[in-house]
Structures are given as C-alpha cells and as structure tokens.
Design an enzyme around this catalytic site. Structure first.
Site, PDB file in Angstrom:
ATOM      1  CG  HIS A 130      -4.859   7.187  -3.673  1.00 14.12           C
ATOM      2  ND1 HIS A 130      -5.364   6.093  -4.341  1.00 14.12           N
ATOM      3  CD2 HIS A 130      -3.928   6.697  -2.820  1.00 14.12           C
ATOM      4  CE1 HIS A 130      -4.766   4.997  -3.908  1.00 14.12           C
ATOM      5  NE2 HIS A 130      -3.888   5.328  -2.984  1.00 14.12           N
ATOM      6  CG  HIS A 135      -5.835   3.743   0.961  1.00  8.50           C
ATOM      7  ND1 HIS A 135      -5.880   2.458   0.484  1.00  8.50           N
ATOM      8  CD2 HIS A 135      -4.899   4.387   0.226  1.00  8.50           C
ATOM      9  CE1 HIS A 135      -5.005   2.319  -0.500  1.00  8.50           C
ATOM     10  NE2 HIS A 135      -4.399   3.473  -0.678  1.00  8.50           N
ATOM     11  CD  GLU A 175      -2.438   1.418  -2.845  1.00 10.13           C
ATOM     12  OE1 GLU A 175      -3.416   1.870  -3.459  1.00 10.13           O
ATOM     13  OE2 GLU A 175      -1.806   2.078  -2.010  1.00 10.13           O
ATOM     14  CB  SER A 194      -8.967   6.742  -5.464  1.00  8.98           C
ATOM     15  OG  SER A 194      -7.803   6.015  -5.778  1.00  8.98           O
TER      16      SER A 194
HETATM   17 FE   LIG Z   1      -2.737   3.929  -1.855  1.00 11.55          FE
END
Ligand SMILES: [Fe+2]
Length: 271
Positions: A130, A135, A175, A194
């Site tokens: 993730h 990110h 996010e 993700s």
């Molecule tokens: Fe995150």
C-alpha cells in the site's frame, strides 16, 4: 483493501515489520516476495487507464521490481532526486507524533511488512505494498509531495480535535482523491490505487463524486473499513499545491464551528 488509519492510530497489529541487517538490507521470505509479485502484477493492470498521468510517470521513475519486495533505499534514491522525499522504515503501527514528524521532514513512513496470503484482498493496516505502490509514485509529483509535507507540519501543531478534522482532508486527497483530467476522471489517492476493488468501484455509478472543496472535505465523515460512498474530485493536482499556500488551519476552525455532515454510511456496528 487498505482503508487504514494512515494517520498513525495505535492499535494492535498482528504484523511485525522486518528489521534490516547491519548493511541496511531487509530480507523477506520467498512467500512474501511472491505476495508482492501477485499484488503488483494484478494492480498494474487495474490502474492502467484509471490512474492519473502523474502517478504513472512516478511508477516509471520508481521502476518497481515485480518479483521481489523493493528495498527502501532504492525508493528513497528516486524520491530524493525528484522531490526531496525519502521513505522511512517504521514499526507496523506508529503514533500520531511520529507520523506527522516524519511527513514534516519529507519522510514517508513505510512499515516493512507485507500482508499475509489470508488477507490478500483486504487488510486494514498499511503494508509495504500500500505505502509504496499506493503512495510513493505520487510522491514524485511536487504538488502532491508539498501537500503531504504541509499536512505533517500542520498535524504536528494541531490539537487532537483539529487533527481529526485534518485527517479527513488527508483521507479525501492523499488516500481517496480523484482528479479530473482532459482524458477523463483519474485516481491519485493511494487507498484506491492499492485496491483493485476500490479502483473499479470508484468509477462505477455507486459512489457520489463531487468537486473538491477543502472545507467540505474537512467536514465529511468517513469509515476506513468500507469502500467510500463519496469521493472529491480535484480540477488538477495543482489544487494540492494551492492548499499549501492558503491558511488551512482557519478552514479547520471554520469546519469545527460548522461541524460534520451527516454520514452517508451506516454506523460501524450496524454494517
Ligand atoms: Fe495510505
């Protein structure tokens, strides 16, 4: 998958982050490399045509390995060259102070564990897949990188109540953010990128999508364990840069005075 308390909530985790050897190399068992490979191969197909160009460009820069979990030093080298960021190895769960401090120093916390096969499709904690796949590609983009640092700087100085409001802004951008582009709607939020399920769902007719507005995002409740009923859509990633240049804390004060919107989801116990 990966609707996680990214703002560093301290809950118990069954995962333990792996430690590096004396030379800084982190060894993972073969099964964990296989998990990475299955995750990245599946998700590269899903994000194609759905992630924003800046994200895809970031992935090209990172040139992530397919057959093994990447070493953090390799990620840091690319991020540092592009935007002055690095990744920082942290335990499976960290506290708010550590989380905000690291972001303020342009260090993105990455816990060096990967999900177990039993949690392949869903886990609440942020694992290395993730953090890196979701990110790090975006952290090569200056606007995203600057906004993420600003969030850390503000969070460090904020009261717990202010932090709870700031966390919503982070949630609906870093996010779960979407962005409008000449080619159509695209994703830049790592919680979506993700997750194969949420990547497809975010484009479906089910969720509501509204133009991004900082005050609105600050006032929108969310749940970390469901796909999001609402997304906010930027006009362009430049809006993230603009957020670093306005007095965001006065927006937080305004949001606190106005209070939260009614949730668009059932309470957790009733779900
Ligand atoms: Fe995150």
């Amino acid at each position: 998958m990966n609707k996680k308390p990214q703002s560093g909530g301290k809950k118990a985790s069954k995962y333990v982050a792996r430690e590096p050897s004396a030379d800084g190399f982190i060894a993972y068992p073969e099964l964990e490399h296989q998990t990475w490979q299955r995750l990245i191969e599946r998700q590269l197909e899903v994000v194609s045509g759905r992630a924003c160009d800046e994200y895809i460009h970031g992935l090209e820069l990172l040139d992530l390995p397919r057959d093994r979990i990447p070493q953090l030093d390799d990620i840091s080298a690319v991020l540092h060259r592009e935007t002055g960021w690095q990744v920082a190895r942290v335990p499976a769960l960290i506290g708010f102070e550590t989380f905000f401090s690291l972001l303020a120093e342009r260090k993105f916390p990455v816990a060096t564990f990967i999900r177990s096969p039993e949690e392949f499709d869903y886990l609440q904690e942020p694992d290395i897949f993730h953090e890196i796949f979701g990110h790090c590609a975006m952290l090569t983009n200056p606007a995203f990188a600057n906004f993420t640092q600003k969030y850390g700087q503000l969070g460090l100085k904020a009261t717990p109540k202010e932090r709870a409001y700031l966390a919503r802004l982070y949630w609906f951008t870093v996010e779960f953010g979407l962005v409008q582009t000449p080619a159509g709607l695209r994703i830049y939020g790592g919680g979506i990128l993700s997750s194969p399920k949420e990547t497809l769902y975010a484009f479906s007719d089910e969720p509501e999508r509204f133009p991004f507005d900082a005050l609105t995002a600050l006032r929108t409740p969310y749940r970390i364990d469901i796909v999001q009923p609402i997304y906010y859509v930027l006009d362009s990633l430049q809006q993230l840069q603009e957020l670093t240049e306005i007095d965001l804390m006065s927006r937080v004060q305004q949001a606190m005075e106005l209070g939260l919107f009614e949730p668009r989801f059932p309470p957790k116990d009733a779900a």
